[in-house]
Design a protein around this motif. Structure first.
Motif, PDB file in Angstrom:
ATOM      1  N   VAL A   1     -11.054  -5.517  27.396  1.00 44.44           N
ATOM      2  CA  VAL A   1      -9.831  -4.743  26.333  1.00 44.44           C
ATOM      3  C   VAL A   1      -9.420  -3.451  26.235  1.00 44.44           C
ATOM      4  CG1 VAL A   1     -10.270  -4.133  23.339  1.00 44.44           C
ATOM      5  CG2 VAL A   1     -11.804  -5.634  24.895  1.00 44.44           C
ATOM      6  N   PRO A   2      -7.983  -3.970  25.694  1.00 41.48           N
ATOM      7  CA  PRO A   2      -6.836  -2.501  26.020  1.00 41.48           C
ATOM      8  C   PRO A   2      -7.306  -1.481  25.214  1.00 41.48           C
ATOM      9  CG  PRO A   2      -5.795  -4.502  25.128  1.00 41.48           C
ATOM     10  CD  PRO A   2      -7.517  -4.822  24.452  1.00 41.48           C
ATOM     11  N   GLU A   3      -7.472  -0.317  25.897  1.00 41.61           N
ATOM     12  CA  GLU A   3      -7.716   0.881  25.719  1.00 41.61           C
ATOM     13  C   GLU A   3      -6.986   0.947  24.257  1.00 41.61           C
ATOM     14  OE1 GLU A   3      -4.631   4.053  27.689  1.00 41.61           O
ATOM     15  OE2 GLU A   3      -6.114   3.728  28.600  1.00 41.61           O
ATOM     16  N   TYR A   4      -6.099   1.263  23.201  1.00 42.49           N
ATOM     17  CA  TYR A   4      -5.562   1.392  22.781  1.00 42.49           C
ATOM     18  C   TYR A   4      -6.348   0.933  21.258  1.00 42.49           C
ATOM     19  CZ  TYR A   4      -2.948  -2.086  23.599  1.00 42.49           C
ATOM     20  OH  TYR A   4      -2.010  -3.527  24.405  1.00 42.49           O
ATOM     21  N   ALA A   5      -7.200  -0.371  21.761  1.00 47.94           N
ATOM     22  CA  ALA A   5      -7.951  -1.354  21.010  1.00 47.94           C
ATOM     23  C   ALA A   5      -9.119  -1.042  20.453  1.00 47.94           C
ATOM     24  CB  ALA A   5      -7.961  -2.788  21.483  1.00 47.94           C
ATOM     25  N   VAL A   6      -9.457  -1.327  18.933  1.00 47.78           N
ATOM     26  CA  VAL A   6     -10.498  -0.861  18.406  1.00 47.78           C
ATOM     27  C   VAL A   6     -11.140  -1.938  17.323  1.00 47.78           C
ATOM     28  CG1 VAL A   6     -11.725   0.565  16.368  1.00 47.78           C
ATOM     29  CG2 VAL A   6      -9.237   1.755  17.559  1.00 47.78           C
ATOM     30  N   GLY A   7     -12.661  -2.063  17.669  1.00 43.00           N
ATOM     31  CA  GLY A   7     -13.842  -2.599  16.719  1.00 43.00           C
ATOM     32  C   GLY A   7     -13.965  -2.075  16.547  1.00 43.00           C
ATOM     33  N   ARG A   8     -14.507  -2.464  15.484  1.00 44.52           N
ATOM     34  CA  ARG A   8     -16.290  -1.680  13.679  1.00 44.52           C
ATOM     35  C   ARG A   8     -16.791  -2.658  13.713  1.00 44.52           C
ATOM     36  NH1 ARG A   8     -11.680   1.724  10.998  1.00 44.52           N
ATOM     37  NH2 ARG A   8     -10.772  -0.035  11.282  1.00 44.52           N
ATOM     38  N   THR A   9     -17.874  -2.678  13.308  1.00 39.23           N
ATOM     39  CA  THR A   9     -18.126  -3.286  11.740  1.00 39.23           C
ATOM     40  C   THR A   9     -18.500  -2.946  11.062  1.00 39.23           C
ATOM     41  OG1 THR A   9     -20.580  -2.893  13.279  1.00 39.23           O
ATOM     42  CG2 THR A   9     -19.653  -4.561  14.842  1.00 39.23           C
ATOM     43  N   GLU A  10     -19.150  -3.504  10.060  1.00 38.14           N
ATOM     44  CA  GLU A  10     -19.568  -3.260   8.825  1.00 38.14           C
ATOM     45  C   GLU A  10     -20.285  -4.376   8.241  1.00 38.14           C
ATOM     46  OE1 GLU A  10     -18.543   0.063   5.204  1.00 38.14           O
ATOM     47  OE2 GLU A  10     -16.941   0.057   6.449  1.00 38.14           O
ATOM     48  N   VAL A  11     -21.370  -4.027   7.733  1.00 37.14           N
ATOM     49  CA  VAL A  11     -22.546  -4.619   6.335  1.00 37.14           C
ATOM     50  C   VAL A  11     -21.542  -4.684   5.048  1.00 37.14           C
ATOM     51  CG1 VAL A  11     -24.595  -5.314   6.119  1.00 37.14           C
ATOM     52  CG2 VAL A  11     -24.025  -4.643   8.923  1.00 37.14           C
ATOM     53  N   GLY A  12     -21.555  -5.702   4.475  1.00 38.62           N
ATOM     54  CA  GLY A  12     -21.308  -5.274   2.945  1.00 38.62           C
ATOM     55  C   GLY A  12     -21.764  -7.396   2.622  1.00 38.62           C
ATOM     56  N   ASP A  13     -20.837  -6.858   1.250  1.00 41.85           N
ATOM     57  CA  ASP A  13     -20.538  -8.173   0.523  1.00 41.85           C
ATOM     58  C   ASP A  13     -19.147  -8.125   0.109  1.00 41.85           C
ATOM     59  OD1 ASP A  13     -20.867  -9.986  -1.362  1.00 41.85           O
ATOM     60  OD2 ASP A  13     -22.207  -9.107  -3.372  1.00 41.85           O
ATOM     61  N   ALA A  14     -18.566 -10.106   1.200  1.00 41.10           N
ATOM     62  CA  ALA A  14     -17.428 -10.313   0.391  1.00 41.10           C
ATOM     63  C   ALA A  14     -17.327 -10.817  -0.695  1.00 41.10           C
ATOM     64  CB  ALA A  14     -17.823 -11.828   1.135  1.00 41.10           C
ATOM     65  N   LEU A  15     -18.046 -10.064  -2.490  1.00 46.72           N
ATOM     66  CA  LEU A  15     -17.710 -10.332  -3.701  1.00 46.72           C
ATOM     67  C   LEU A  15     -16.716  -8.634  -3.496  1.00 46.72           C
ATOM     68  CD1 LEU A  15     -20.258 -12.792  -4.704  1.00 46.72           C
ATOM     69  CD2 LEU A  15     -17.789 -13.166  -3.451  1.00 46.72           C
ATOM     70  N   ARG A  16     -17.334  -7.796  -2.834  1.00 43.89           N
ATOM     71  CA  ARG A  16     -17.711  -6.431  -3.307  1.00 43.89           C
ATOM     72  C   ARG A  16     -16.601  -5.724  -1.908  1.00 43.89           C
ATOM     73  NH1 ARG A  16     -21.600  -8.093  -6.369  1.00 43.89           N
ATOM     74  NH2 ARG A  16     -23.046  -7.490  -5.263  1.00 43.89           N
TER      75      ARG A  16
END
Length: 237
Positions: A64-79
């Motif tokens: 991964v390039p050092e400037y790239a950012v990967g995050r995760t989030e749990v939630g509802d695709a309808l909101r």
């Protein structure tokens, strides 16, 4: 195993992208490798924990390039918990067929995409999926299973009605359609069947080895028996 052509989505350094319904993260990982600012979004806490761990592993491995950012989030695709016009690229791959209120999910996707932004939506292709449904109720009559079969033209109409322009389409995973027909014929959970086991080994070999013969073969066969259809879209500026 990628269903989407990220060159067509212009995914690269600094592009803010969201993978809605990311699952195990196969598309999110590719976008991170390309240097994008990636959010993997899904309702499964376990999947997102696994994806976050893999984001870290890819970084440690130097993929991964050092400037790239990967995050995760749990939630509802309808909101979706994001402001209007927050993303340059939005991806929804193989999730709309699971959502009863697909129009609401599409509306949310369009809302968070900036004017001029790009999107891709993929779903199981109509006639390969129709065969699976005909062979097995077990294939789709499960919790969280498929609730509809799309014709590409009908999906395009829904996306256009929501405010997007269809810029292209493609098909993918021709080798996977016969695999699922076979599983549906012998029992979706019958992974011990020798034909299913043998075909699965071939698919794993294909994904790991990437031989030219199957790459060329899929290019020829995808328009005929591709398991998935991908629509590429733009939000008018």
């Amino acid at each position: 195993m990628l269903t989407v052509d990220f060159d067509r989505l212009e995914v690269g350094p600094g592009v803010r992208v969201i993978d809605i319904g990311a699952g195990q993260g196969r598309h999110s990982y590719e976008m991170l490798r390309r240097g994008a600012d990636v959010i993997a979004f899904d309702q499964s806490e376990q999947d997102m924990a696994d994806v976050a761990e893999m984001f870290g592993a890819l970084t440690v491995a130097g993929e991964v390039p050092e400037y790239a950012v990967g995050r995760t989030e749990v939630g509802d695709a309808l909101r979706l918990p994001y402001d209007d016009e927050s993303f340059d690229v939005v991806l929804m791959s193989e999730i709309l067929e699971h959502i009863p209120d697909d129009a609401a999910a599409i509306t949310e996707m369009v809302r968070i995409l900036r004017p001029g932004g790009l999107a891709a939506v993929t779903v199981p292709r109509y006639w390969p999926e129709k065969i699976c449904w005909a062979l097995s109720d077990e294939y789709h009559e499960v919790e969280g299973g498929h609730v509809r079969i799309y014709r590409a033209s009908d999906l395009a109409e829904k996306l256009t009605a929501a405010g997007l322009e269809v810029t292209g389409s493609d098909h993918a995973h021709a080798l996977h359609a016969p695999y699922w027909w076979l599983k549906c014929a012998v029992g979706v959970e019958n992974d011990g069947n020798p034909l299913v086991r043998g075909y699965h080994k071939m698919l794993v070999w294909d994904m790991m080895s990437k031989p030219w013969v199957t790459r060329v073969g899929e290019q020829v066969l995808n328009p005929l028996v591709g398991k998935s259809v991908a629509l590429y879209l733009r939000k008018p500026a």
